[in-house]
Scaffold this motif. Sequence first.
Motif, PDB file in Angstrom:
ATOM      1  N   GLN A   1      51.228   9.220  84.691  1.00  0.00           N
ATOM      2  CA  GLN A   1      52.286   8.453  85.349  1.00  0.00           C
ATOM      3  C   GLN A   1      52.586   9.046  86.733  1.00  0.00           C
ATOM      4  O   GLN A   1      52.736   8.317  87.718  1.00  0.00           O
ATOM      5  CB  GLN A   1      53.562   8.408  84.507  1.00  0.00           C
ATOM      6  CG  GLN A   1      54.516   7.327  85.029  1.00  0.00           C
ATOM      7  CD  GLN A   1      55.955   7.476  84.534  1.00  0.00           C
ATOM      8  OE1 GLN A   1      56.267   8.384  83.765  1.00  0.00           O
ATOM      9  NE2 GLN A   1      56.812   6.589  84.993  1.00  0.00           N
TER      10      GLN A   1
ATOM     11  N   ASP B   1      61.893  18.908  81.290  1.00  0.00           N
ATOM     12  CA  ASP B   1      61.580  18.285  80.013  1.00  0.00           C
ATOM     13  C   ASP B   1      60.068  18.389  79.820  1.00  0.00           C
ATOM     14  O   ASP B   1      59.309  17.694  80.487  1.00  0.00           O
ATOM     15  CB  ASP B   1      62.021  16.811  80.065  1.00  0.00           C
ATOM     16  CG  ASP B   1      61.593  16.049  78.807  1.00  0.00           C
ATOM     17  OD1 ASP B   1      60.927  16.644  77.935  1.00  0.00           O
ATOM     18  OD2 ASP B   1      61.939  14.856  78.713  1.00  0.00           O
TER      19      ASP B   1
ATOM     20  N   SER C   1      57.125   4.831  81.187  1.00  0.00           N
ATOM     21  CA  SER C   1      57.334   6.221  80.800  1.00  0.00           C
ATOM     22  C   SER C   1      56.778   6.516  79.408  1.00  0.00           C
ATOM     23  O   SER C   1      56.992   7.606  78.875  1.00  0.00           O
ATOM     24  CB  SER C   1      58.818   6.572  80.880  1.00  0.00           C
ATOM     25  OG  SER C   1      59.519   5.723  80.012  1.00  0.00           O
ATOM     26  N   THR C   2      56.058   5.560  78.814  1.00  0.00           N
ATOM     27  CA  THR C   2      55.408   5.905  77.546  1.00  0.00           C
ATOM     28  C   THR C   2      54.008   6.457  77.775  1.00  0.00           C
ATOM     29  O   THR C   2      53.391   6.980  76.863  1.00  0.00           O
ATOM     30  CB  THR C   2      55.298   4.678  76.606  1.00  0.00           C
ATOM     31  OG1 THR C   2      54.424   3.721  77.209  1.00  0.00           O
ATOM     32  CG2 THR C   2      56.662   4.063  76.362  1.00  0.00           C
TER      33      THR C   2
ATOM     34  N   ASP D   1      61.444  14.487  88.300  1.00  0.00           N
ATOM     35  CA  ASP D   1      61.347  13.075  88.682  1.00  0.00           C
ATOM     36  C   ASP D   1      61.915  12.862  90.073  1.00  0.00           C
ATOM     37  O   ASP D   1      61.349  12.139  90.890  1.00  0.00           O
ATOM     38  CB  ASP D   1      62.163  12.207  87.711  1.00  0.00           C
ATOM     39  CG  ASP D   1      61.288  11.637  86.614  1.00  0.00           C
ATOM     40  OD1 ASP D   1      60.054  11.744  86.739  1.00  0.00           O
ATOM     41  OD2 ASP D   1      61.842  11.106  85.649  1.00  0.00           O
TER      42      ASP D   1
ATOM     43  N   ALA E   1      52.648  11.870  80.996  1.00  0.00           N
ATOM     44  CA  ALA E   1      53.437  12.152  82.205  1.00  0.00           C
ATOM     45  C   ALA E   1      52.554  12.460  83.415  1.00  0.00           C
ATOM     46  O   ALA E   1      52.875  12.090  84.548  1.00  0.00           O
ATOM     47  CB  ALA E   1      54.387  13.318  81.940  1.00  0.00           C
TER      48      ALA E   1
ATOM     49  N   GLU F   1      58.061  17.296  77.776  1.00  0.00           N
ATOM     50  CA  GLU F   1      57.346  16.078  77.373  1.00  0.00           C
ATOM     51  C   GLU F   1      57.123  15.131  78.556  1.00  0.00           C
ATOM     52  O   GLU F   1      56.276  14.256  78.505  1.00  0.00           O
ATOM     53  CB  GLU F   1      58.146  15.321  76.299  1.00  0.00           C
ATOM     54  CG  GLU F   1      58.310  16.088  74.995  1.00  0.00           C
ATOM     55  CD  GLU F   1      56.968  16.327  74.309  1.00  0.00           C
ATOM     56  OE1 GLU F   1      56.170  15.380  74.244  1.00  0.00           O
ATOM     57  OE2 GLU F   1      56.732  17.467  73.858  1.00  0.00           O
ATOM     58  N   ARG F   2      57.949  15.243  79.591  1.00  0.00           N
ATOM     59  CA  ARG F   2      57.887  14.284  80.690  1.00  0.00           C
ATOM     60  C   ARG F   2      57.487  14.926  82.013  1.00  0.00           C
ATOM     61  O   ARG F   2      57.751  14.373  83.073  1.00  0.00           O
ATOM     62  CB  ARG F   2      59.229  13.560  80.864  1.00  0.00           C
ATOM     63  CG  ARG F   2      59.627  12.634  79.742  1.00  0.00           C
ATOM     64  CD  ARG F   2      58.577  11.600  79.339  1.00  0.00           C
ATOM     65  NE  ARG F   2      58.015  10.854  80.457  1.00  0.00           N
ATOM     66  CZ  ARG F   2      56.795  10.320  80.455  1.00  0.00           C
ATOM     67  NH1 ARG F   2      56.002  10.447  79.400  1.00  0.00           N
ATOM     68  NH2 ARG F   2      56.358   9.672  81.498  1.00  0.00           N
ATOM     69  N   SER F   3      56.902  16.107  81.949  1.00  0.00           N
ATOM     70  CA  SER F   3      56.521  16.737  83.207  1.00  0.00           C
ATOM     71  C   SER F   3      55.022  17.012  83.196  1.00  0.00           C
ATOM     72  O   SER F   3      54.385  17.004  82.151  1.00  0.00           O
ATOM     73  CB  SER F   3      57.301  18.024  83.405  1.00  0.00           C
ATOM     74  OG  SER F   3      57.141  18.830  82.282  1.00  0.00           O
TER      75      SER F   3
END
Length: 870
Positions: A700, A293, A693-694, A731, A697, A295-297
């Motif tokens: 985080q 993803d 998670s906002t 993740d 990434a 957006e989340r990596s």
Amino acid sequence: MSDRPHRLPDDVVPHRYDLVLEPDLQQASFDGTVTISVQVQRATDQVVLHALDLEIDGATVRVGDQEHTATVGLDAEHEMATLSLPSVLPVGPAELRLSFRGVLNDQLLGFYRSTFTSVDPATGDATESTLAVTQFESTHARRAFPCFDEPAFKAVFAVTLVVPRDQFVVANTAELERTDVGDGRVRVQFADTISMSTYLVAFVIGPLEATEPRMVEGIDGPIPLRVVYPPGNAHLCGFALDVAEAGLRFYEEYYGLPYPGDKVDLVAVPDFAFGAMENLGCITFREVLLLVDPERSTQPELQRVADVINHELAHMWFGDLVTMSWWNGIWLNEAFATFMEVMATDAFRPDWDVWTTFGLARAAAFDTDTLHATRPIEYEVVTAADAEGMFDILTYEKGASVVRMLEQYLGPKVFRDGIAAYLRRHAYGNTETADLWVALEETSGEPVRRIMDSWIFRGGHPVVRVERVDEHTIGLAQTRASYDDAGDSERWPIPMVLDVGSDGELRQLLDAATTVELAHRPEFVQANVGGAGFYRVELDAELRLALLERGDPGPLERFVLIDDTWAGYLAGRVELAEVVELLVGASATELDPSVWRRLAGACRELVRLSGPDHAAAARGLVASVAVPALARVETAIDAATGTAGVDGSGSDRHGADRSERLREVRGVLFALAGADAADAATRRRARELFQDSTVDATLQAAAIGVVAASATAEEHAVLEAAWRDAATPQDELRYLNALVDTDDPDRFTHTLELSATEVRTQNAPYLLRRAIDHPTLGPVAWDFVADRWDELTERFPSNSLPRMLEGVRGLTDASTAAAVTTFLAEHPTPSGATQITQHLERMEVEVRAAGRTRDELDRSPDVLGAARGS
Ligand code: BES
Ligand code: ZN
């Protein structure tokens, strides 16, 4: 034959296989038949081919309309089957027909079983699913069907799979036809492949799904491209499709040849021994290297996916269409794909500046190649085990680096013309390494073969000492790089690119000559322009100053300066004070992510070398480097995005590349300040961010690492639960790694236990590598591995053992190091002996450097503090 017991005779040559396989996923077994069309080149009454762990139920040989029954003799040691015939086969065509049975193994090679659990989103029920998957490189096709399992025996493969009607199936080529066989199963017939090597055959059967094909516009028409994935991952396929589409177009253009298959499937496999495998048209991957993803990596996670896809696509031509004759040539296959992956990813995302990132790979290759136990890139390969031992950093990273050095020396256009000519000339065929040099000599007129031979048939690399001889002359002296006091004065023909100020850029083959005459007095000497050469440079004091004053080295050149200095420190040639000065000086202005990764690596290693007595002082130094830099970068992010970036949201996603690069630097610095320097404020902030998670990434991910390093029991439990529930493969790996980053021995041991039980065997060896490399608890992990050796080596794929053992390179304690050396001498692994010897030698380098560092800090503890505040 007796003089080459590991090779097949060449009196019978295959050109087509009609293969039918009926896997039974529940029973973990398969039945099959194969008809091999061969050409008998010399009359013989024996046909020898490969087979391993197969029961051969029958074998016949047909010549014209006569059929002979053969008796089958198995040679388990050489993994061969001999078909003996009642009469001599005449020269000419013949057909071998064998029926056989085998087991779907759990070893992640040959024809094997992979499992995964999926949770029904509606009911929450978990079901266990099974896949049947192949991994044939280097020599495992013989475990799935009897075959001539050497890369030079290219043939056409027509594969038919008989499977339950509801199973998904995929193979190298497009599906041709599907017929019901009546018992709930279907016969799925795939199109003929091109003529190719056995190690590239692949098929996957199981409850998978595929994306709609994306039609990529190719030279010969549209190429259907899909991602195949375990259910529930549909939303993680888009990035891979984008990369692969761009990659296919890039390669058709670069190579000047159409894609050699009829479709491309990228298949995510839950249990996978390697990273990915270039089966023509049916490329297999471990999940974390395909499903992502964006957006989340983090950027490195995303780049890794792009690199791996581009690496395997590069092989479709270089490796699959044109293939090495024998496994000694594997280095070129892998080195070239590694080089091309950087080219293709650079074209895909120029803003990532991937040639600078490649500096990290090259630095790692220098590190191993500096050892006495290094090896030539290419050497003679006799057995299959020899070939498996070749897949290491010297093949991939040193290999790719010397290819890059050559490309930069010849010039990109000339180089590419040579590659295209080579591929056209040898399409569908097999080659020796020298065939490529010949093609490049033709397009360049340079003595490519002579230059490259001395880089690939000899281990090690040079250090070039540069000095001013007189006004218009510079002297260049070579020695072999070494972690001991003095390297030997060994010479390489070095294809150098130099920048000497007003004379401009010079290309110079540094060969017999040791001096270079210039038209003007050089203002400075940059002896490795762009940092592309596979050699280190040492300048005399005057030239070093001149180079620094000239002002504007590029990021790769700054990177090289840090890396060369650190290597000098490990070798005992550079003083600790100089290292400290460089770290502090560079950190004041540096903003490049790759350069920062190298700086952070040096800081981390310095803390490790300082040992428990001086750890606080070393962490203080690292804090003085990281904390102000972190503040500076955060200010720059705010300026670039125009938002208050304290929460790290960097909410303006279009806030330009610059802020993306800065956010990467922030991640590196946050981890360095919070985990390595133990900065209290950063640790507090990490606790606010790690479950949010906002936030960005990258931030985080860094926060997770910081929390992990000092986790309480409750926090460790949160991380463990997050590992089990992870929503993406990235993740999952991030939380898994976090579990060994703890500094608490009990929780550390708990994680070690997981690696022997619950952690997938594809991940556990790498987790243990990280555990052995732990800055303080490494010896605990080593004891665990030694105690449980038989159990672990039985459980893990054999190719991963040398990689697991790589962790010992970070041990600094002499008594653990001695125990490791003794233990490994008594417990050899099936392959990778050379790599393990290298790990042990590098471990000794670390132990010696730690001893010197600790002695010096005992004598003058101020060295670490002296530069602070400057
Ligand atoms: N051909 C290799 C995979 C392989 C390696 C198969 C060794 C058998 C033995 C593939 O092209 C490859 O290089 N994979 C890499 C990932 C790559 C992006 C560096 C791997 O698996 O590590
Ligand atoms: Zn490869």
